[in-house]
Design a protein around this motif. Sequence first.
Motif, short mmCIF file in Angstrom:
data_model
loop_
_atom_site.label_atom_id
_atom_site.label_comp_id
_atom_site.label_asym_id
_atom_site.label_seq_id
_atom_site.Cartn_x
_atom_site.Cartn_y
_atom_site.Cartn_z
N ASP A 36 0.85 -1.20 0.00
CA ASP A 36 0.00 0.00 0.00
C ASP A 36 0.88 1.24 0.00
O ASP A 36 2.02 1.20 0.49
N ALA A 37 0.35 2.34 -0.52
CA ALA A 37 1.03 3.63 -0.38
C ALA A 37 0.88 4.17 1.04
O ALA A 37 1.69 4.96 1.51
N HIS A 38 -0.20 3.74 1.72
CA HIS A 38 -0.58 4.31 3.02
C HIS A 38 -0.49 3.26 4.12
O HIS A 38 -0.76 2.08 3.87
N ASP A 45 -3.41 -2.96 -1.79
CA ASP A 45 -4.09 -1.75 -2.25
C ASP A 45 -3.41 -1.39 -3.57
O ASP A 45 -2.18 -1.23 -3.63
N ASP A 104 -3.03 1.16 -5.04
CA ASP A 104 -2.23 2.40 -5.03
C ASP A 104 -0.79 2.18 -4.58
O ASP A 104 0.00 3.12 -4.53
MN LIG Z 1 -3.77 3.13 0.02
#
Ligand SMILES: [Mn+2]
Length: 278
Positions: free
Chosen positions: A130-132, A206, A208
């Motif tokens: 995930d990016a987050h 995710d 992203d």
């Molecule tokens: Mn994300």
Amino acid sequence: MIRQTFLGIEEPSYEKARAVIIPVPYDVMASYGTGARFGPDAIIRASQQVETYDEELEKDLDHLPLFTHEPLAPDKSSAEAMMDKLEAIVKEVDEDGKIPVVLGGDHSLSIAPSRYFAKKYPGVGILHLDAHSDLRTIWEESPFSHASSMRHAYNLGANMVQVGIRSMPKEVVDECKEHRKVFLAPDVPVEEILAALPDKVYISLDIDVLDPSLIPATGTPEPGGIGWYDLLKLLRAVATKKQVLGFDLMELSPVPGLIHPEYAAARLLTKFFGYLLA
Ligand SMILES: [Mn+2]
């Protein structure tokens, strides 16, 4: 209505399948870009354009032991009710001895399968791509937000290994120091990641995590990210060296007229099914 199947291949019966795709058209908990509810259908339709021969594995994937479940109808009474509903299906598929594959939908949906496996196997590995960091306790007044997708499994003691991260709040950095390892984008050191994971692993992906130039169709895009071939190398290593309990792919929000993001997501899933099942 004709049931849409992944890759458009002739699927075995549920009983004979080894992995079960559960499409979940739900994005009630998205806070920025919405539209992830259209992700599962777009990815399944795009998959029907994917070449079933895998040039890397030198195998045709047209007989994968996959079963595509009918889409899970959203329960909009509460996010909690929706998570319970999804967790019940994940449990059923897992107890039938099959790998549940949840296709979202916004990332809040990962709460259900990740907490299920965290309860079943204390200390289970969660490979979170995930990016987050998605470890907020509360976001927009809810503990069931997309920004909390990993928090529930983390609180249950899962071993959290996060890859591709490039956005996280300071309180998460300060607070979540136990049983958590973070590999910031763009690094994907495969051997180190494998060493950080126990044998049993749930994977939450995710979309992203990938560079938004490859996948611009997502709710919370972050510039940078990890590359296509780095991600494939990691997934192949995990599929062959760990016991993959289940996985999910979340946050593809189709943009009308732009078809490469859902095609890339479909190809990514196909590659992973090849590594895992062929
Ligand atoms: Mn994300």
